[in-house]
Design a protein around this motif. Structure first.
Motif, PDB file in Angstrom:
ATOM      1  N   TRP A  98      85.237 -63.044  31.788  1.00 17.96           N
ATOM      2  CA  TRP A  98      83.969 -62.848  30.637  1.00 17.96           C
ATOM      3  C   TRP A  98      84.805 -61.560  29.721  1.00 17.96           C
ATOM      4  O   TRP A  98      85.283 -60.463  30.377  1.00 17.96           O
ATOM      5  N   GLU A  99      84.540 -61.663  28.580  1.00 18.77           N
ATOM      6  CA  GLU A  99      84.827 -60.684  27.715  1.00 18.77           C
ATOM      7  C   GLU A  99      83.957 -59.535  27.856  1.00 18.77           C
ATOM      8  O   GLU A  99      82.849 -59.634  28.341  1.00 18.77           O
ATOM      9  N   PHE A 100      83.977 -58.284  27.555  1.00 16.91           N
ATOM     10  CA  PHE A 100      83.332 -57.217  27.805  1.00 16.91           C
ATOM     11  C   PHE A 100      82.024 -57.568  27.274  1.00 16.91           C
ATOM     12  O   PHE A 100      80.673 -57.068  28.048  1.00 16.91           O
ATOM     13  N   PRO A 101      81.475 -57.887  25.852  1.00 13.96           N
ATOM     14  CA  PRO A 101      80.190 -58.017  25.689  1.00 13.96           C
ATOM     15  C   PRO A 101      79.301 -58.977  26.462  1.00 13.96           C
ATOM     16  O   PRO A 101      78.349 -58.682  26.692  1.00 13.96           O
ATOM     17  N   SER A 102      79.969 -60.011  26.967  1.00 12.23           N
ATOM     18  CA  SER A 102      79.012 -60.846  27.825  1.00 12.23           C
ATOM     19  C   SER A 102      78.896 -60.519  28.961  1.00 12.23           C
ATOM     20  O   SER A 102      77.937 -60.526  29.661  1.00 12.23           O
ATOM     21  N   PHE A 103      79.779 -59.626  29.752  1.00 11.93           N
ATOM     22  CA  PHE A 103      79.812 -59.006  30.785  1.00 11.93           C
ATOM     23  C   PHE A 103      78.533 -58.052  31.114  1.00 11.93           C
ATOM     24  O   PHE A 103      77.687 -57.729  31.659  1.00 11.93           O
ATOM     25  N   ALA A 104      78.416 -57.302  29.654  1.00  3.75           N
ATOM     26  CA  ALA A 104      77.473 -56.193  29.675  1.00  3.75           C
ATOM     27  C   ALA A 104      76.190 -56.677  29.353  1.00  3.75           C
ATOM     28  O   ALA A 104      75.389 -56.241  29.975  1.00  3.75           O
ATOM     29  N   ILE A 105      76.019 -58.245  28.859  1.00  4.97           N
ATOM     30  CA  ILE A 105      74.600 -58.520  28.918  1.00  4.97           C
ATOM     31  C   ILE A 105      74.166 -59.054  30.288  1.00  4.97           C
ATOM     32  O   ILE A 105      73.320 -58.669  30.908  1.00  4.97           O
ATOM     33  N   PHE A 106      75.231 -59.524  31.162  1.00  6.40           N
ATOM     34  CA  PHE A 106      74.988 -59.634  32.643  1.00  6.40           C
ATOM     35  C   PHE A 106      74.600 -58.392  33.248  1.00  6.40           C
ATOM     36  O   PHE A 106      73.566 -58.257  34.008  1.00  6.40           O
ATOM     37  N   ILE A 107      75.288 -57.307  33.195  1.00  9.85           N
ATOM     38  CA  ILE A 107      75.223 -55.919  33.736  1.00  9.85           C
ATOM     39  C   ILE A 107      73.741 -55.535  33.400  1.00  9.85           C
ATOM     40  O   ILE A 107      73.136 -54.888  34.307  1.00  9.85           O
ATOM     41  N   VAL A 108      73.397 -55.712  32.475  1.00 11.68           N
ATOM     42  CA  VAL A 108      72.160 -54.892  31.812  1.00 11.68           C
ATOM     43  C   VAL A 108      70.933 -55.878  32.548  1.00 11.68           C
ATOM     44  O   VAL A 108      70.173 -55.045  32.817  1.00 11.68           O
ATOM     45  N   GLY A 109      70.963 -57.089  32.619  1.00 15.43           N
ATOM     46  CA  GLY A 109      70.193 -57.860  33.036  1.00 15.43           C
ATOM     47  C   GLY A 109      69.834 -57.369  34.423  1.00 15.43           C
ATOM     48  O   GLY A 109      68.814 -57.283  35.002  1.00 15.43           O
ATOM     49  N   VAL A 110      70.969 -57.168  35.282  1.00 15.76           N
ATOM     50  CA  VAL A 110      71.165 -56.998  36.889  1.00 15.76           C
ATOM     51  C   VAL A 110      70.472 -55.459  36.896  1.00 15.76           C
ATOM     52  O   VAL A 110      69.825 -55.193  37.944  1.00 15.76           O
ATOM     53  N   LEU A 111      70.821 -54.525  36.277  1.00 17.03           N
ATOM     54  CA  LEU A 111      70.560 -53.281  36.218  1.00 17.03           C
ATOM     55  C   LEU A 111      68.762 -53.152  35.994  1.00 17.03           C
ATOM     56  O   LEU A 111      68.107 -52.549  36.532  1.00 17.03           O
ATOM     57  N   ILE A 112      68.400 -53.925  35.029  1.00 17.21           N
ATOM     58  CA  ILE A 112      66.851 -53.812  34.716  1.00 17.21           C
ATOM     59  C   ILE A 112      66.172 -54.676  35.966  1.00 17.21           C
ATOM     60  O   ILE A 112      65.277 -54.108  36.140  1.00 17.21           O
ATOM     61  N   ALA A 113      66.733 -55.528  36.559  1.00 22.69           N
ATOM     62  CA  ALA A 113      66.057 -56.301  37.642  1.00 22.69           C
ATOM     63  C   ALA A 113      66.209 -55.142  38.813  1.00 22.69           C
ATOM     64  O   ALA A 113      65.164 -55.078  39.753  1.00 22.69           O
ATOM     65  N   GLY A 114      67.251 -54.556  38.978  1.00 16.08           N
ATOM     66  CA  GLY A 114      67.324 -53.581  40.148  1.00 16.08           C
ATOM     67  C   GLY A 114      66.483 -52.403  39.915  1.00 16.08           C
ATOM     68  O   GLY A 114      65.833 -52.292  40.849  1.00 16.08           O
ATOM     69  N   MET A 115      66.307 -51.872  38.957  1.00 15.25           N
ATOM     70  CA  MET A 115      65.403 -50.937  38.535  1.00 15.25           C
ATOM     71  C   MET A 115      63.940 -51.050  38.315  1.00 15.25           C
ATOM     72  O   MET A 115      63.107 -50.268  38.661  1.00 15.25           O
ATOM     73  N   TYR A 116      63.461 -51.826  37.676  1.00 17.50           N
ATOM     74  CA  TYR A 116      62.393 -52.052  37.058  1.00 17.50           C
ATOM     75  C   TYR A 116      61.292 -53.256  37.683  1.00 17.50           C
ATOM     76  O   TYR A 116      60.358 -53.250  37.588  1.00 17.50           O
ATOM     77  N   VAL A 117      62.055 -54.121  38.513  1.00 13.95           N
ATOM     78  CA  VAL A 117      61.239 -55.228  38.920  1.00 13.95           C
ATOM     79  C   VAL A 117      61.152 -55.131  40.623  1.00 13.95           C
ATOM     80  O   VAL A 117      61.974 -55.100  41.264  1.00 13.95           O
ATOM     81  N   PRO A 118      59.983 -55.056  40.918  1.00 15.89           N
ATOM     82  CA  PRO A 118      59.516 -54.642  42.216  1.00 15.89           C
ATOM     83  C   PRO A 118      59.751 -56.071  43.216  1.00 15.89           C
ATOM     84  O   PRO A 118      59.984 -55.707  44.380  1.00 15.89           O
ATOM     85  N   ASP A 119      59.408 -57.150  42.981  1.00 17.03           N
ATOM     86  CA  ASP A 119      59.641 -58.056  43.685  1.00 17.03           C
ATOM     87  C   ASP A 119      60.768 -58.966  43.866  1.00 17.03           C
ATOM     88  O   ASP A 119      61.566 -59.043  42.800  1.00 17.03           O
ATOM     89  N   LEU A 120      61.387 -59.047  45.031  1.00 16.33           N
ATOM     90  CA  LEU A 120      62.611 -59.754  45.469  1.00 16.33           C
ATOM     91  C   LEU A 120      62.771 -61.148  44.591  1.00 16.33           C
ATOM     92  O   LEU A 120      63.934 -61.184  43.866  1.00 16.33           O
ATOM     93  N   LEU A 121      61.788 -62.050  44.657  1.00 16.77           N
ATOM     94  CA  LEU A 121      62.161 -63.233  44.081  1.00 16.77           C
ATOM     95  C   LEU A 121      62.241 -63.159  42.584  1.00 16.77           C
ATOM     96  O   LEU A 121      63.081 -63.796  41.731  1.00 16.77           O
ATOM     97  N   TYR A 122      61.372 -62.064  41.930  1.00 22.38           N
ATOM     98  CA  TYR A 122      61.506 -61.815  40.310  1.00 22.38           C
ATOM     99  C   TYR A 122      62.880 -61.348  40.180  1.00 22.38           C
ATOM    100  O   TYR A 122      63.415 -61.470  38.895  1.00 22.38           O
ATOM    101  N   LYS A 123      63.326 -60.377  41.081  1.00 22.33           N
ATOM    102  CA  LYS A 123      64.709 -59.799  40.816  1.00 22.33           C
ATOM    103  C   LYS A 123      66.101 -60.700  40.892  1.00 22.33           C
ATOM    104  O   LYS A 123      66.588 -60.912  40.042  1.00 22.33           O
TER     105      LYS A 123
END
Length: 98
Positions: free
Chosen positions: A21-46
């Motif tokens: 992936w070019e970096f902007p697409s990869f950054a979108i994915f990483i931001v989503g993963v970081l938000i899921a890891g830090m702010y979402v408590p339920d594993l299924l929602y993560k």
């Protein structure tokens, strides 16, 4: 004797690539993963948010390569949202200086 020519990289306009992936697409994915890891408590929602960020990054990548530059402006003009570019009056086009 040194080579007098300047070496220019062949792919000078390409953004850095990460995981095919070019970096902007990869950054979108990483931001989503970081938000899921830090702010979402339920594993299924993560997992759901991580899958959604993957699809969002893939969608961004496919849209970016599918449409040419200026496509959105053209569609906005066709829908009547964006106005026509205003040109200056014909008698002001040429400046005749002193």
């Amino acid at each position: 004797m040194e080579n007098p020519y300047v070496k220019i990289h062949k792919f000078i306009d390409i953004k850095p690539m990460v995981a095919n992936w070019e970096f902007p697409s990869f950054a979108i994915f990483i931001v989503g993963v970081l938000i899921a890891g830090m702010y979402v408590p339920d594993l299924l929602y993560k997992l759901g948010l991580m899958v959604f960020s993957f699809y969002l990054a893939s969608f961004h990548n496919s849209v970016k390569h599918k449409f040419v530059r200026g496509f959105l402006a053209h569609k906005l003009y066709a829908m009547g949202i964006k106005g026509v570019k205003q040109n200056i009056p014909f008698h002001q086009r040429y400046f005749i200086g002193a």
